[in-house]
Design a protein around this motif. Structure first.
Motif, short mmCIF file in Angstrom:
data_model
loop_
_atom_site.label_atom_id
_atom_site.label_comp_id
_atom_site.label_asym_id
_atom_site.label_seq_id
_atom_site.Cartn_x
_atom_site.Cartn_y
_atom_site.Cartn_z
N VAL A 13 23.69 9.44 15.54
CA VAL A 13 23.00 10.82 15.45
C VAL A 13 24.10 11.69 16.01
O VAL A 13 25.19 11.38 16.55
N ARG A 52 15.39 7.53 16.17
CA ARG A 52 16.35 7.85 14.90
C ARG A 52 15.72 7.15 13.77
O ARG A 52 15.29 7.56 12.68
N THR A 53 15.40 5.85 14.00
CA THR A 53 14.46 5.04 12.74
C THR A 53 13.25 5.83 12.43
O THR A 53 12.96 5.95 11.27
N SER A 56 13.81 9.04 10.77
CA SER A 56 14.63 8.84 9.54
C SER A 56 13.36 8.63 8.29
O SER A 56 13.35 8.90 7.34
#
Length: 253
Positions: A13, A52-53, A56
């Motif tokens: 990121v 982040r996962t 996303s």
């Protein structure tokens, strides 16, 4: 121990994203060390990768904090709830895409397919784009109020185009409204004669239902006058021939 830049690079990121996660409370911000830098350990890396996962995958940031702290059953339930929400969003977007695609067709915007077929027939007999715009806007008003009944009107309207008088009327209106003439154009009298004849036929055959509310018809009459002031002269000529209105013409007492 990692700097913020190293942390961001490791998790894939940007530094700006890490700082944003700090601001919204998703990722704890460590204290500065003796040298004045913030250092991140492996726990922060794992947390950031999870954040982040989830982000996303389309999970809203407001939901991520609860999911990170949830046990397995609660986590699964939350994911199913988010998945259901995303499916609803996808359906809305697909509907929007279909509507946007229809914009390319012009006439198809806010109109049933039967009406666009009728407008195509008007083009075939030489109706001008200005008159077509008036027709399109008028049918848009009707379709918004009476989506089902509009489909009842169209077969009659299409059948009318086999009448040479109707074709002549549309061509006169196209010539007059595309030109720079005023309300004294003699062709308006001929148009009024044809309209009066058609009104007599429609009244005798009771083509349209008498129980329709007045508002859409009033809007159509106002729309016609707004589109071209010469329509008002045509309305006056119709009154001289014993008919009131523009869209739903009725015999004067």
């Amino acid at each position: 121990m990692l700097t913020i830049g190293q942390l961001a690079a490791y998790a894939g990121v940007t530094v700006r994203t890490v700082r944003h996660y700090h601001q919204v409370g998703l990722l704890p911000e460590p204290e500065r060390d003796a040298s004045g830098y913030r250092r991140y350990g492996p726990t922060a890396v794992v947390s950031l990768i999870k954040i982040r996962t989830l982000a996303s995958a389309g999970v809203p940031l407001s939901e991520i904090s609860r999911l990170l702290d949830a046990d397995e059953p609660t986590f699964t339930e939350g994911i199913h709830r988010i998945d259901s929400h995303l499916r609803d969003q996808i359906e809305r977007l697909e509907t929007s895409r279909r509507q946007i695609a229809r914009l390319a067709a012009g006439d198809a915007l806010a109109l049933p397919a039967e009406v666009t077929t009728y407008l195509d027939r008007l083009r075939e007999i030489g109706v001008s784009e200005r008159v077509l715009k008036g027709e399109r806007d008028g049918w848009t008003l009707l379709a918004a109020r009476w989506p089902d009944r509009v489909r009842e009107f169209i077969p009659y309207k299409i059948a009318q185009l086999d009448d040479p008088h109707v074709v002549r009327l549309y061509r006169i209106l196209s010539e007059v409204f595309d030109g720079d003439g005023d309300g004294d154009d003699p062709r308006l009298a001929e148009a009024a004669d044809i309209m009066a004849c058609l009104a007599e036929q429609a009244n005798a055959g009771r083509v349209f239902h008498a129980d329709y509310e007045d508002m859409p018809h009033d809007l159509l009459d106002a729309l016609a006058v707004e589109s071209d002031p010469r329509v008002q002269r045509l309305v006056e000529l119709m009154r001289e021939r014993g008919w009131s209105g523009w869209n739903r013409m009725e015999p004067l007492a």
